[in-house]
Design an enzyme around this catalytic site. Structure first.
Site, PDB file in Angstrom:
ATOM      1  N   ASP A   1    -151.078 -57.813  -8.466  1.00 50.36           N
ATOM      2  CA  ASP A   1    -152.263 -58.237  -7.776  1.00 50.36           C
ATOM      3  C   ASP A   1    -153.262 -57.687  -8.724  1.00 50.36           C
ATOM      4  OD1 ASP A   1    -154.451 -59.363  -6.049  1.00 50.36           O
ATOM      5  OD2 ASP A   1    -153.269 -58.467  -4.441  1.00 50.36           O
TER       6      ASP A   1
ATOM      7  N   ASP B   1    -156.966 -66.611  -1.225  1.00 56.40           N
ATOM      8  CA  ASP B   1    -156.642 -65.957  -0.100  1.00 56.40           C
ATOM      9  C   ASP B   1    -157.084 -66.992   1.188  1.00 56.40           C
ATOM     10  OD1 ASP B   1    -155.450 -63.689  -0.998  1.00 56.40           O
ATOM     11  OD2 ASP B   1    -157.508 -62.431  -1.178  1.00 56.40           O
TER      12      ASP B   1
HETATM   13  C1  DGJ Z   1    -155.318 -59.928  -2.071  1.00 54.01           C
HETATM   14  C2  DGJ Z   1    -154.098 -61.120  -2.329  1.00 54.01           C
HETATM   15  O1  DGJ Z   1    -154.633 -62.060  -2.795  1.00 54.01           O
HETATM   16  C3  DGJ Z   1    -153.391 -60.689  -0.745  1.00 54.01           C
HETATM   17  O2  DGJ Z   1    -152.601 -61.974  -0.655  1.00 54.01           O
HETATM   18  C4  DGJ Z   1    -152.741 -59.536  -0.405  1.00 54.01           C
HETATM   19  O3  DGJ Z   1    -151.857 -59.481  -1.395  1.00 54.01           O
HETATM   20  C5  DGJ Z   1    -153.752 -58.512  -0.555  1.00 54.01           C
HETATM   21  N1  DGJ Z   1    -154.490 -58.518  -1.995  1.00 54.01           N
HETATM   22  C6  DGJ Z   1    -153.026 -57.234  -0.279  1.00 54.01           C
HETATM   23  O4  DGJ Z   1    -153.995 -55.972  -0.633  1.00 54.01           O
END
Ligand code: DGJ
Length: 708
Positions: free
Chosen positions: A458, A526
Site C-alpha cells: 500500500d 477503496d
Molecule cells: C488503503 C487501502 O486501499 C485499503 O484497502 C486498506 O488496505 C487501508 N489502506 C489500510 O490502511
C-alpha cells in the site's frame, strides 16, 4: 517486423494490422511519416519524398512532424528533451547510426544521435513485439564526456513524442478521478491548444491514469480509428497533448511533472526513460482495449498468460484496526467455507499499529495480537486450503514508530521546514540506499519467517515536502524513489518467487504499466459500492485487463462509503468482472447469505478462465441508470455479466447483442441448458430477463455445434 528503406535512413515497423514509419532527412532531422494501417516501404518512401510545409516566418517547418522534438532550433512545440550544461540549453544532434536487432520476442530499432557540445548521447528505442500492434518507445540519455566535464542537467526527459496526422476534428479520451472514484472515462473534443494530464504527487495518482486515446470524433466501441498511448511509470508524470494549428496532434509524455530539472548526469552516467507505448487500431475503442490487454497479459504482467488469480478474502472492512489472531482465525474459517483461495490480513497486524497514528515502519508482528508471530495463523490458513497474505506499506512511517525515532533523517523533508503529515504519516526516501537496504532486510526477514504467499503493498499519501537534505541534487529523488521502489520489488520477487504482489495506493492511486511489470494485480478503488464500481471498472478496462483488477464483495449497506443497500447477487456480479474478492464482515453474514456466497464463488471459478484471460467486449457502458453489460470471449466459451441499475415503469430492457461469436454456431447456456443460435445472439441479442432496481445476471455459454 522492421523494414529499412530510403538509403538506410527510413524505417517501417509493422505489427499485425498497423505500421509505423519514420525517416531521417539529409540534415539529420528525424521525421515521422505514418502511424496507421499497414504500409509498404515504397509507401513510406513516397511519403518521405513529399515536400515539407512552405517556408513562413512565424511557423516552424518541423513542429508536429518530429519523432523527438528537442529544445532549441526552429521549433515552438513543447520539447520532449530539455538539457542544460554549463548554463547552455538546447540540443543539436548529429545522427550516428541505426541498429535493428531481434530481441527474441520482437524487433527493436535503436537510433543513436550525439550532441557534441553537451557530450550527450541520445538513443531512441522502438520495439514492436511479435503478434501485436503495441509499439514500445523509450529513450536513453548518456553523458559521453570525460571526467571533469560539466554535468548534464536533464530539465525534461520525456520517453517519446507521438505525432498524429491532421484531421478536421480530434477527440481525446482519458481517465480521471479522485480517491474513491478513480479511472472514470472522459471523452471530449480536443480544441486547438494543449491538454495536460499528470501527477505532481510522487505516485501515479488517483486523479489520472497515464493513458490517452485520440480519435477523429467518429470512433465507436466497435469501429473507427483510435490512436492511444500509455506510460509505464509509477511516480510523478506528465502527458501533454497539443492540437496544432494545421489540425495535427503531438503528444509527449514522460517522468516528472515539470521542466525544472529531474536528474544530473555526470560523465559516464546515463538515464533510461520508462516506456511510453503506443497503439493504433481501426477497430474502435473495444479493439484498442483488447490489444492493450493482450499485450499486458503476454509482455508486462508477471506470470504471463494463463495464470489464474485466486479468489481472495481481505479483512480490512471487517476489522479495520481492531485486529486479533482469534478473530482472523474465525474469518479464515468462514472464508474457507465460501471457497476462498487466498486469505489476506490487512493493516493492523504489526508494531504498535492499533490505529493509523502509530506503528508504520515497524514490520514485526504486534506481540499482543500475534504472540507467536504470524506463523501459527499462516499455518492454519494453509491447513484450510488457502494461501496466506499480509498488508504492508513499506514506503511510509508514522512519527510514532521505532523506525522514525531511530532514523528521523530517512524521511523526505526540507531542512528547517515542517514535515507535513497526511494520515499521520511521512514518506521514507527510497532514493537513499540505506533506506532500501533496511526495507529489504525487514521485508526479506518477514517473508522468510512465515509462510506468506501474498503481499498487498500500500501507499497512503502523496509526496509533499520532497526534500533530501545533504544530497547535491535533491530533486532527483522524485525519480530515484520510484526506481528504488522498482529495485526493491524486483529484488523481493527474485528472492521469493512464490509470493504474489498487489499494488495498492489508498485504492487505485498507483495503477500503471510500470508497477504492473512488478505486481500481479492492483487494488482498483477503496470504493466497494457495487454500482459506483461499474463506472470505475469501465474506465479501468479501457487500458488494463480484468486479470489484474481486484474487486471485492463487501457488506450491505455499504459500510465504508455511501450506505447503499444492494443484493448479494448484484455485489457478486459486479465484482466478478475482475479478480473476485470478498471483503465483508463474514461473522455478520447469515447462514443463508454464506450459502448463497458459496454458490457465487463456485460460479466465478467456472467462468474465471474466460473472465481473466478472455477478450473483453463492453456491450453497454454504465452511464445513465439503464442496463450495462460486459462480455468475455475465450475459445468456445463466452461469459456475459449484466447489470440493471434502475427499472423504469413499463420500460423494456433491450437485449444484449453479443460479440465475437460464430454466427453459424449454436451456444448452450450452461446454467439453464437453453440453446441459442450465434446469429441471433449477435443480431437480435440475448434477453437478460433483468427486472427491478440493481438486478444483475451472469450468462455462461458454450459453443455446442455448427448449425446445419
Ligand atoms: C488503503 C487501502 O486501499 C485499503 O484497502 C486498506 O488496505 C487501508 N489502506 C489500510 O490502511
Amino acid at each position: 517486423m522492421i523494414e529499412i528503406g530510403g538509403n538506410d535512413r527510413l524505417w517501417v515497423l509493422s505489427g499485425r494490422r498497423g505500421s509505423y514509419a519514420l525517416h531521417l532527412t539529409d540534415h539529420d532531422e528525424l521525421l515521422h511519416l505514418h502511424w496507421g494501417p499497414r504500409i509498404a516501404v515504397a509507401d513510406a518512401e513516397a511519403l518521405a519524398a513529399e515536400p515539407g510545409p512552405p517556408e513562413r516566418g512565424f511557423e516552424s517547418p518541423l513542429d508536429g512532424r518530429e519523432e523527438f522534438p528537442v529544445e532549441g532550433g526552429p521549433r515552438f512545440v513543447r520539447p520532449a528533451l530539455s538539457v542544460r550544461a554549463a548554463g547552455v540549453r538546447g540540443t543539436e544532434w548529429r545522427f550516428q547510426h541505426g541498429v535493428v536487432s531481434d530481441s527474441g520476442f520482437g524487433d527493436e530499432l535503436r537510433l543513436r544521435f550525439h550532441d557534441p557540445v553537451h557530450h550527450l548521447g541520445i538513443t531512441l528505442h522502438y520495439r514492436m513485439r511479435d503478434g501485436g500492434d503495441v509499439l514500445e518507445r523509450w529513450t536513453t540519455l548518456a553523458h559521453t564526456g570525460a571526467a571533469g566535464d560539466d554535468p548534464l542537467e536533464l530539465l525534461r526527459a520525456d520517453s517519446a513524442a507521438w505525432s498524429l496526422p491532421a484531421r478536421d476534428r480530434w477527440r481525446l479520451s482519458h481517465l480521471y478521478g479522485r480517491w474513491g472514484a478513480e479511472s472514470r472515462l472522459a471523452r471530449t473534443g480536443l480544441t486547438p491548444g494543449e491538454k495536460v494530464i499528470g501527477s505532481r504527487r510522487g505516485h501515479t495518482g488517483h486523479q489520472h491514469l497515464p493513458w490517452i486515446a485520440l480519435d477523429g470524433g467518429e470512433a465507436t466501441e466497435e469501429s473507427g480509428e483510435v490512436h492511444s498511448c500509455a506510460l509505464a511509470w509509477s511516480g510523478s508524470w506528465r502527458i501533454a497533448v497539443q492540437r496544432l494549428s494545421d489540425g495535427a496532434v503531438q503528444a509527449v509524455g514522460g517522468v516528472g511533472h515539470d521542466d525544472a530539472g529531474q536528474l544530473l548526469l555526470a560523465p559516464g552516467e546515463s538515464f533510461t526513460t520508462p516506456v511510453f507505448a503506443g497503439l493504433w487500431t481501426d477497430g474502435g475503442f473495444g479493439a484498442a482495449s483488447r490489444a492493450w490487454h493482450a499485450w499486458q497479459l503476454a509482455q508486462v504482467i508477471p506470470g504471463g498468460p494463463g495464470v489464474d488469480r485466486p479468489v481472495l478474502y481481505n479483512s480490512w472492512e471487517a476489522t479495520e484496526f481492531e485486529v486479533s489472531e482469534e478473530q482472523q482465525r474465525s474469518l479464515a474459517h468462514l472464508a474457507a467455507g465460501l471457497g476462498v483461495e487466498l486469505f489476506v490480513v490487512d493493516d493492523g497486524w504489526f508494531g504498535a499499529r492499533t490505529s493509523d497514528r502509530a506503528g508504520l515502519g515497524d514490520w514485526t508482528p504486534n506481540p499482543d495480537r500475534f504472540p507467536q508471530g504470524l506463523g501459527p495463523l499462516a499455518d492454519e490458513v494453509h491447513g484450510l486450503g488457502m494461501r496466506f497474505g499480509i498488508w504492508v506499506e513499506p514506503e511510509m512511517v508514522n512519527p510514532d514508530s521505532d523506525l522514525y525515532r531511530a532514523h528521523p533523517e530517512w524521511v523526505q523533508h526540507h531542512p528547517g521546514r515542517a514535515r507535513t503529515e497526511f494520515r499521520n504519516q511521512l514518506v521514507l526516501n527510497l532514493a537513499r540506499p540505506d533506506v532500501r537496504d533496511h526495507l529489504w532486510e525487514r521485508l526479506d526477514t518477514l517473508l522468510s519467517g512465515a509462510p506468506i504467499d501474498y503481499v498487498k503493498w500500500d501507499f497512503n499519501r502523496s509526496f509533499s515536502d520532497a526534500g533530501w537534505p545533504g544530497d547535491a541534487y535533491p530533486q532527483r529523488m522524485w525519480i530515484e524513489h520510484v526506481r528504488g521502489l522498482y529495485e526493491l520489488l524486483g529484488r523481493l520477487r527474485a528472492a521469493h518467487p512464490g509470493v504474489a504482489f498487489e499494488s495498492c495506493s489508498g485504492g487505485g492511486g498507483r495503477i500503471d504499466l510500470g508497477i504492473l511489470g512488478l505486481t500481479d494485480q492492483v487494488w482498483t478503488s477503496d470504493n466497494t459500492d457495487p454500482l459506483d464500481r461499474l463506472a470505475i471498472q469501465h474506465g479501468f478496462s479501457q487500458l488494463h485487463p480484468a486479470r489484474v483488477m481486484a474487486a471485492w464483495v463487501t457488506d450491505s449497506p455499504n459500510a465504508m462509503g455511501n450506505a447503499r443497500v444492494s443484493s448479494l447477487r448484484f455485489r457478486f456480479v459486479s465484482a466478478m468482472a475482475g479478480v473476485l474478492g470478498i471483503g465483508g464482515d463474514l461473522t455478520r453474514w447469515s447462514e443463508a447469505e454464506r450459502a448463497e456466497a458459496r454458490d457465487w464463488v463456485a460460479l466465478y471459478k467456472r467462468v474465471r478462465p474466460v473472465v481473466q484471460h478472455g477478450e473483453l467486449y463492453r456491450l453497454r457502458p454504465p452511464d445513465g441508470d439503464g442496463l450495462s453489460a460486459v462480455q468475455y470471449v475465450r475459445g468456445e466459451e463466452t461469459v456475459v455479466l449484466a447489470w440493471l441499475h434502475a427499472q423504469h415503469y413499463g420500460e423494456p430492457r433491450p437485449p444484449l447483442r453479443l460479440r465475437g461469436l460464430d454466427p453459424g454456431a449454436r451456444y448452450e447456456d450452461l446454467a439453464t441448458g437453453e440453446v441459442h443460435r450465434g446469429a441471433v445472439l449477435g443480431h437480435r441479442g440475448l434477453r437478460t430477463g433483468l427486472c427491478g432496481d440493481l438486478d444483475a445476471a451472469v450468462f455462461h455459454l458454450r459453443k455446442t455445434d455448427r448449425v446445419g
